[in-house]
Design a protein around this motif. Structure first.
Motif, short mmCIF file in Angstrom:
data_model
loop_
_atom_site.label_atom_id
_atom_site.label_comp_id
_atom_site.label_asym_id
_atom_site.label_seq_id
_atom_site.Cartn_x
_atom_site.Cartn_y
_atom_site.Cartn_z
N GLY A 167 -28.50 141.78 4.51
CA GLY A 167 -26.96 142.05 4.61
C GLY A 167 -26.62 141.24 5.59
N HIS A 168 -26.22 141.14 6.80
CA HIS A 168 -25.69 140.57 7.78
C HIS A 168 -26.51 140.13 8.86
N ASN A 169 -26.35 140.17 9.81
CA ASN A 169 -28.03 139.94 10.96
C ASN A 169 -27.01 140.18 12.50
N GLY A 170 -25.56 140.43 11.89
CA GLY A 170 -25.06 141.17 13.03
C GLY A 170 -25.39 142.52 13.36
N GLY A 171 -26.24 143.83 12.41
CA GLY A 171 -26.18 145.28 13.33
C GLY A 171 -27.92 144.73 13.81
N GLU A 172 -27.97 146.06 14.08
CA GLU A 172 -29.56 146.31 14.71
C GLU A 172 -31.25 144.82 14.59
N PHE A 173 -31.75 145.25 14.83
CA PHE A 173 -33.26 145.13 14.01
C PHE A 173 -33.72 144.86 15.88
N PRO A 174 -34.19 146.34 15.54
CA PRO A 174 -35.15 146.53 16.83
C PRO A 174 -36.87 146.19 16.30
N ALA A 175 -37.91 146.25 17.52
CA ALA A 175 -39.56 145.45 17.49
C ALA A 175 -40.06 146.01 16.45
N TRP A 176 -39.54 147.47 15.89
CA TRP A 176 -40.34 148.25 14.79
C TRP A 176 -40.32 147.57 13.64
N ALA A 177 -39.23 147.50 13.33
CA ALA A 177 -38.14 146.95 12.21
C ALA A 177 -38.54 145.55 12.00
N VAL A 178 -38.77 144.23 12.23
CA VAL A 178 -39.87 143.43 13.09
C VAL A 178 -40.64 143.03 12.39
N GLY A 179 -41.67 143.71 12.38
CA GLY A 179 -43.31 143.98 12.25
C GLY A 179 -43.24 144.56 11.11
N GLU A 180 -42.14 145.59 10.31
CA GLU A 180 -41.96 145.79 8.66
C GLU A 180 -41.87 144.57 7.98
N ALA A 181 -40.64 144.18 8.60
CA ALA A 181 -40.63 142.92 7.24
C ALA A 181 -41.40 141.41 8.32
N ALA A 217 -24.31 140.01 31.16
CA ALA A 217 -25.31 140.25 31.31
C ALA A 217 -26.46 141.33 31.49
N GLN A 218 -25.83 142.53 31.63
CA GLN A 218 -25.78 143.33 31.39
C GLN A 218 -26.61 143.86 30.40
N ALA A 219 -24.87 143.97 29.38
CA ALA A 219 -25.43 144.49 28.45
C ALA A 219 -26.01 143.51 27.85
N LEU A 220 -26.63 142.40 27.72
CA LEU A 220 -27.78 141.70 27.19
C LEU A 220 -29.19 142.29 27.59
N GLU A 221 -29.67 142.65 29.10
CA GLU A 221 -30.79 143.34 29.50
C GLU A 221 -30.94 144.30 28.83
N THR A 222 -30.17 145.40 28.64
CA THR A 222 -30.02 146.50 27.70
C THR A 222 -30.26 146.72 26.18
N VAL A 223 -29.51 146.21 25.74
CA VAL A 223 -30.07 146.51 24.28
C VAL A 223 -31.32 145.24 23.96
N TRP A 224 -31.80 144.41 24.66
CA TRP A 224 -32.95 143.49 23.82
C TRP A 224 -33.72 145.41 24.26
N GLN A 225 -33.85 145.62 25.91
CA GLN A 225 -34.73 146.32 26.29
C GLN A 225 -35.05 147.91 25.11
N GLN A 226 -33.53 147.95 24.78
CA GLN A 226 -33.01 149.33 23.24
C GLN A 226 -34.08 148.81 22.25
N LEU A 227 -33.52 147.53 21.61
CA LEU A 227 -34.44 146.51 20.57
C LEU A 227 -36.17 146.93 20.89
N LEU A 228 -36.37 147.34 22.11
CA LEU A 228 -38.04 146.81 21.80
C LEU A 228 -38.54 148.26 21.94
N THR A 229 -38.14 149.34 22.41
CA THR A 229 -37.98 150.59 22.88
C THR A 229 -38.08 151.45 21.79
N GLN A 230 -36.62 150.78 21.08
CA GLN A 230 -36.71 152.00 20.18
C GLN A 230 -37.67 153.13 18.81
N PRO A 231 -37.61 153.52 18.79
CA PRO A 231 -38.41 154.55 17.94
C PRO A 231 -38.23 154.82 16.50
#
Length: 371
Positions: free
Chosen positions: A8-22, A215-229
């Motif tokens: 679809g589009h790149n407006g949603g989440e794209f966590p680290a596990w999904a990057v690897g799967e893609a 600035a705080q949200a950027l760091e929070t969202v990126w950390q969530q994308l890295l750690t999302q199971p």
């Protein structure tokens, strides 16, 4: 990669596990080793949720380091800030308005912070050189830090009204510093010195909750994308497979060529005598159809040369005869040269099954790649 994964589009989440799967799906679908796929450029970013529309923050963005953040629009909507560096582009834009402009539902206020590498040297410290590197947690962590550092290097105009604690010189500095024209009129040395003073006054006197929240949200969202199971019940989207037996269908014959082809298929067919109108809509045909026709235009070949395949210069003129010969030879020779150019450089997978040429010249064209 994000759109490939989401279909679809790149407006949603794209966590680290999904990057690897893609990466895995893409390399499997196209049949290549991702650790050998050298990247020429990478565009990456994060969608930062805000409390207010991103436009309000983007209107106040003035500089990135010492360069202007050019203001642009897209689709008649939204703000788009971009600066060009020697090794990368840095962008800030209103992701919510962009998605709505493309016909998607309103996701709420979103600020897109994005970096695009112009030269892969920029991502060398992050350990990113191949497609497989994009699935490495350490590389993704460093890419997130690059986004944070670039946002921190943006100079913003102070939100109004200015605080009453400012002295007259400080108030003047924040006022004139809110416009790009002021900074463009300074020498490089003066710009760096004045920018340092501006940031010091800004940090000491100005409360900018919108910028701090981003600035705080950027760091929070990126950390969530890295750690999302990875969800245990996640079903990966179907991988589109390329059909190796794909062939291009021959182009339909023109009415003139269709008549000629019919005559070739039935060389012994006869028409009514008398030379009047026949079933072909008015064309006069002799009793005995010609045994040979031009392979290009389909007109009869009436020469003594039994091996002739194209119009004779004596009958049709040298220019017309040459066009018929070239139309036949250029098809296979041009495709052959194009394929030679492709296979002369390293490629990720065998492209020969996907060459789109008519069947009667396919063997000739593919011989170039096999040589």
């Amino acid at each position: 990669m994000h759109q490939y994964w989401s279909r679809g589009h790149n407006g949603g989440e794209f966590p680290a596990w999904a990057v690897g799967e893609a990466v895995r799906q893409l390399s499997q679908a196209l049949g290549f080793n991702p650790s050998q796929a050298l990247l020429q450029t990478v565009e990456f970013g994060v969608n930062v949720p805000l409390q207010a529309p991103a436009k309000e923050l983007l209107q106040r963005a003035v500089l990135h380091k010492t360069d202007a953040l050019d203001l642009k629009t897209y689709g008649g909507k939204g703000y788009f800030r971009e600066t060009t560096k020697q090794r990368y582009y840095f962008k800030l834009y209103d992701k919510a308005l962009q998605l709505q402009d493309l016909g998607f539902p309103d996701p709420g206020p979103l600020l897109r912070v994005e970096v695009k590498a112009r030269k892969m040297k920029y991502l060398e410290a992050a350990g990113v050189a191949t497609l497989a590197d994009l699935a490495k947690p350490a590389a993704l962590l460093e890419m997130g830090r690059l986004l944070t550092r670039n946002l921190e290097q943006v100079l913003f105009a102070a939100p109004l009204p200015l605080p009453a604690t400012l002295s007259t010189p400080e108030r003047r500095l924040l006022t004139v510093g809110s416009t790009l024209r002021y900074w463009e009129g300074l020498t490089p040395a003066s710009l760096r010195r004045t920018k340092s003073d501006y940031r010091a006054v800004y940090a000491h006197h100005v409360a900018d909750p919108a910028l701090q929240s981003a600035a705080q949200a950027l760091e929070t969202v990126w950390q969530q994308l890295l750690t999302q199971p990875e969800p245990g019940a996640h079903s990966a989207p179907a991988v589109p497979q390329i059909n190796p037996s794909f062939r291009v269908l021959p182009r339909p014959l023109s009415p003139q060529n269709e008549r000629a082809a019919a005559l070739v298929r039935q060389p012994g067919s006869r028409k009514e005598e008398g030379g009047g109108e026949g079933e072909d809509g008015g064309m006069r045909v002799s009793k005995q159809a010609p045994a040979r026709c031009c392979h290009t235009c389909g007109l009869p070949i009436n020469t003594g040369n039994a091996t002739a395949k194209f119009c004779s210069p004596k009958e049709r003129g040298s220019a017309a005869a040459k066009r018929c010969r070239n139309a036949d030879s250029n098809l296979r020779n041009n495709k052959r040269r194009a394929l030679l150019k492709v296979v002369s450089e390293p490629v990720l997978f065998d492209q020969r099954p996907f060459v789109r040429v008519p069947e009667h010249v396919r063997e000739f064209v593919l011989a170039a790649a096999a040589a």
